[in-house]
Scaffold this motif. Structure first.
Motif, PDB file in Angstrom:
ATOM      1  N   ALA A  36      12.643  40.670  -3.240  1.00 55.99           N
ATOM      2  CA  ALA A  36      11.345  40.996  -2.660  1.00 55.99           C
ATOM      3  C   ALA A  36      11.059  40.259  -1.355  1.00 55.99           C
ATOM      4  CB  ALA A  36      10.203  40.773  -3.651  1.00 55.99           C
ATOM      5  N   LEU A  37      11.879  39.302  -0.958  1.00 52.30           N
ATOM      6  CA  LEU A  37      11.740  38.718   0.371  1.00 52.30           C
ATOM      7  C   LEU A  37      12.440  39.640   1.355  1.00 52.30           C
ATOM      8  CD1 LEU A  37      12.550  34.952  -0.291  1.00 52.30           C
ATOM      9  CD2 LEU A  37      10.314  35.962   0.165  1.00 52.30           C
ATOM     10  N   ALA A  38      11.906  39.769   2.536  1.00 53.78           N
ATOM     11  CA  ALA A  38      12.509  40.675   3.517  1.00 53.78           C
ATOM     12  C   ALA A  38      13.804  40.112   4.091  1.00 53.78           C
ATOM     13  CB  ALA A  38      11.521  40.956   4.641  1.00 53.78           C
ATOM     14  N   VAL A  39      13.819  38.800   4.345  1.00 51.63           N
ATOM     15  CA  VAL A  39      14.941  38.170   5.029  1.00 51.63           C
ATOM     16  C   VAL A  39      15.342  36.898   4.300  1.00 51.63           C
ATOM     17  CG1 VAL A  39      15.657  37.086   7.207  1.00 51.63           C
ATOM     18  CG2 VAL A  39      14.176  39.086   7.246  1.00 51.63           C
ATOM     19  N   HIS A  40      16.650  36.677   4.211  1.00 53.12           N
ATOM     20  CA  HIS A  40      17.183  35.443   3.641  1.00 53.12           C
ATOM     21  C   HIS A  40      17.880  34.655   4.744  1.00 53.12           C
ATOM     22  CE1 HIS A  40      17.482  37.188  -0.724  1.00 53.12           C
ATOM     23  NE2 HIS A  40      16.249  37.109  -0.279  1.00 53.12           N
ATOM     24  N   THR A  41      17.977  33.337   4.569  1.00 52.61           N
ATOM     25  CA  THR A  41      18.636  32.489   5.561  1.00 52.61           C
ATOM     26  C   THR A  41      19.576  31.493   4.895  1.00 52.61           C
ATOM     27  OG1 THR A  41      16.914  30.788   5.556  1.00 52.61           O
ATOM     28  CG2 THR A  41      16.658  32.600   7.128  1.00 52.61           C
ATOM     29  N   VAL A  42      20.592  31.118   5.658  1.00 52.40           N
ATOM     30  CA  VAL A  42      21.496  30.039   5.255  1.00 52.40           C
ATOM     31  C   VAL A  42      21.871  29.297   6.533  1.00 52.40           C
ATOM     32  CG1 VAL A  42      23.611  31.437   5.404  1.00 52.40           C
ATOM     33  CG2 VAL A  42      23.546  29.439   3.898  1.00 52.40           C
ATOM     34  N   THR A  43      21.999  27.970   6.440  1.00 54.41           N
ATOM     35  CA  THR A  43      22.370  27.183   7.614  1.00 54.41           C
ATOM     36  C   THR A  43      23.756  26.579   7.420  1.00 54.41           C
ATOM     37  OG1 THR A  43      21.311  25.177   6.777  1.00 54.41           O
ATOM     38  CG2 THR A  43      19.991  26.593   8.188  1.00 54.41           C
ATOM     39  N   TYR A  44      24.451  26.428   8.528  1.00 52.00           N
ATOM     40  CA  TYR A  44      25.797  25.881   8.564  1.00 52.00           C
ATOM     41  C   TYR A  44      25.777  24.719   9.544  1.00 52.00           C
ATOM     42  CZ  TYR A  44      30.735  25.652   9.953  1.00 52.00           C
ATOM     43  OH  TYR A  44      32.000  25.232  10.257  1.00 52.00           O
ATOM     44  N   GLY A  45      26.280  23.566   9.120  1.00 51.20           N
ATOM     45  CA  GLY A  45      26.309  22.431  10.026  1.00 51.20           C
ATOM     46  C   GLY A  45      26.886  21.184   9.394  1.00 51.20           C
ATOM     47  N   ASP A  73      30.694  44.523  10.231  1.00 43.89           N
ATOM     48  CA  ASP A  73      29.831  45.686  10.435  1.00 43.89           C
ATOM     49  C   ASP A  73      29.030  45.957   9.160  1.00 43.89           C
ATOM     50  OD1 ASP A  73      28.656  47.836  11.645  1.00 43.89           O
ATOM     51  OD2 ASP A  73      30.299  49.209  11.184  1.00 43.89           O
ATOM     52  N   TRP A  74      28.099  45.063   8.866  1.00 45.07           N
ATOM     53  CA  TRP A  74      27.286  45.118   7.649  1.00 45.07           C
ATOM     54  C   TRP A  74      25.849  45.414   8.026  1.00 45.07           C
ATOM     55  CZ3 TRP A  74      24.492  40.468   5.438  1.00 45.07           C
ATOM     56  CH2 TRP A  74      23.947  40.732   4.167  1.00 45.07           C
ATOM     57  N   ALA A  75      25.222  46.359   7.341  1.00 49.78           N
ATOM     58  CA  ALA A  75      23.835  46.743   7.645  1.00 49.78           C
ATOM     59  C   ALA A  75      22.867  45.580   7.451  1.00 49.78           C
ATOM     60  CB  ALA A  75      23.426  47.931   6.784  1.00 49.78           C
ATOM     61  N   GLY A  76      23.207  44.598   6.660  1.00 47.74           N
ATOM     62  CA  GLY A  76      22.334  43.440   6.439  1.00 47.74           C
ATOM     63  C   GLY A  76      22.112  42.600   7.679  1.00 47.74           C
ATOM     64  N   TRP A  77      22.988  42.737   8.682  1.00 40.55           N
ATOM     65  CA  TRP A  77      22.804  41.998   9.941  1.00 40.55           C
ATOM     66  C   TRP A  77      21.762  42.654  10.837  1.00 40.55           C
ATOM     67  CZ3 TRP A  77      24.538  37.576   8.956  1.00 40.55           C
ATOM     68  CH2 TRP A  77      25.804  37.333   8.427  1.00 40.55           C
ATOM     69  N   ASP A  78      21.309  43.842  10.504  1.00 39.78           N
ATOM     70  CA  ASP A  78      20.368  44.581  11.351  1.00 39.78           C
ATOM     71  C   ASP A  78      18.962  44.017  11.208  1.00 39.78           C
ATOM     72  OD1 ASP A  78      22.382  46.163  12.259  1.00 39.78           O
ATOM     73  OD2 ASP A  78      21.920  47.855  10.950  1.00 39.78           O
ATOM     74  N   TYR A  79      18.790  42.796  11.644  1.00 38.83           N
ATOM     75  CA  TYR A  79      17.503  42.116  11.546  1.00 38.83           C
ATOM     76  C   TYR A  79      17.050  41.675  12.922  1.00 38.83           C
ATOM     77  CZ  TYR A  79      14.162  38.374  10.881  1.00 38.83           C
ATOM     78  OH  TYR A  79      13.064  37.572  10.975  1.00 38.83           O
ATOM     79  N   LEU A  80      15.869  42.051  13.291  1.00 37.83           N
ATOM     80  CA  LEU A  80      15.267  41.586  14.531  1.00 37.83           C
ATOM     81  C   LEU A  80      13.764  41.612  14.319  1.00 37.83           C
ATOM     82  CD1 LEU A  80      16.097  40.776  17.452  1.00 37.83           C
ATOM     83  CD2 LEU A  80      15.590  43.127  18.095  1.00 37.83           C
ATOM     84  N   ASP A  81      13.113  40.459  14.469  1.00 40.22           N
ATOM     85  CA  ASP A  81      11.669  40.427  14.242  1.00 40.22           C
ATOM     86  C   ASP A  81      10.906  40.498  15.555  1.00 40.22           C
ATOM     87  OD1 ASP A  81      11.568  37.884  15.357  1.00 40.22           O
ATOM     88  OD2 ASP A  81      11.247  36.857  13.471  1.00 40.22           O
ATOM     89  N   SER A  82       9.596  40.433  15.473  1.00 48.47           N
ATOM     90  CA  SER A  82       8.754  40.564  16.661  1.00 48.47           C
ATOM     91  C   SER A  82       8.935  39.419  17.649  1.00 48.47           C
ATOM     92  CB  SER A  82       7.283  40.668  16.248  1.00 48.47           C
ATOM     93  OG  SER A  82       6.903  39.495  15.543  1.00 48.47           O
ATOM     94  N   SER A  83       9.522  38.321  17.206  1.00 52.60           N
ATOM     95  CA  SER A  83       9.808  37.192  18.102  1.00 52.60           C
ATOM     96  C   SER A  83      11.197  37.309  18.714  1.00 52.60           C
ATOM     97  CB  SER A  83       9.708  35.875  17.342  1.00 52.60           C
ATOM     98  OG  SER A  83       8.418  35.697  16.847  1.00 52.60           O
TER      99      SER A  83
END
Length: 173
Positions: A36-45, A73-83
């Protein structure tokens, strides 16, 4: 290097891909979970900060960070927000006596090989101690897509710049 989940319940698996002797890519395979969250994140470092003095850096210096990233070429990368934040962010944090100063940039697109870059000025007048690269690359993805995402991250290049890069565009303060 390490992976840290930021938001969501998607699964992240890290592995290595050998490019040549002594040269590897970090491969991150993402299995999305629609929670139910629109976007997930993971950090690498890196798991810990680097001392600026150990890197030969001081206030007033400019440094450049470049990180090669490949996205499948995964549809999950198709993320761009208003910022205008896309699926990959290169970020860095310099710790100063009164807190932290962060800069970064965002890029978008799937099925691409790209180099994420950032130039960072270590401002004068602040007492700086280290640079945190625990969030060197942040990956953002949609969680309501099928399939799996694969990001391949090459060895980061961090180098001190000999001159202020703003001069080339007549932007010096």
């Amino acid at each position: 290097m390490r992976l840290v989940r930021g938001t969501g319940t998607s699964t992240y698996v890290g592995s290595k891909e050998v490019v040549a002797a002594g040269n590897e890519k970090q491969v991150i395979t993402i299995t999305p979970v629609n929670d139910a969250l629109a976007v997930h994140t993971v950090t690498y470092g890196l798991p810990s900060a680097l001392s600026l003095t150990s890197l030969g850096l001081a206030a007033g210096d400019w440094l450049e960070i470049e990180v090669p990233v490949e996205l499948n070429d995964w549809a999950g990368w198709d993320y761009l927000d208003s910022s205008i934040r896309g699926p990959v962010q290169i970020a860095n944090t310099v710790t100063v006596t009164s807190g932290a100063w962060t800069t970064g940039n965002y890029i978008g697109g799937r099925g691409r090989s790209l180099i994420c870059g950032s130039k960072l000025w270590l401002p004068t007048g602040l007492t700086m101690t280290n640079i945190r690269l625990d969030n060197l690359v942040v990956l953002r993805h949609l969680c309501n897509t099928g399939g799996t995402g694969v990001a391949k991250i090459g060895a980061p290049v961090i180098r001190k710049l000999a001159v202020d890069p703003r001069a080339a565009w007549d932007l010096s303060a």
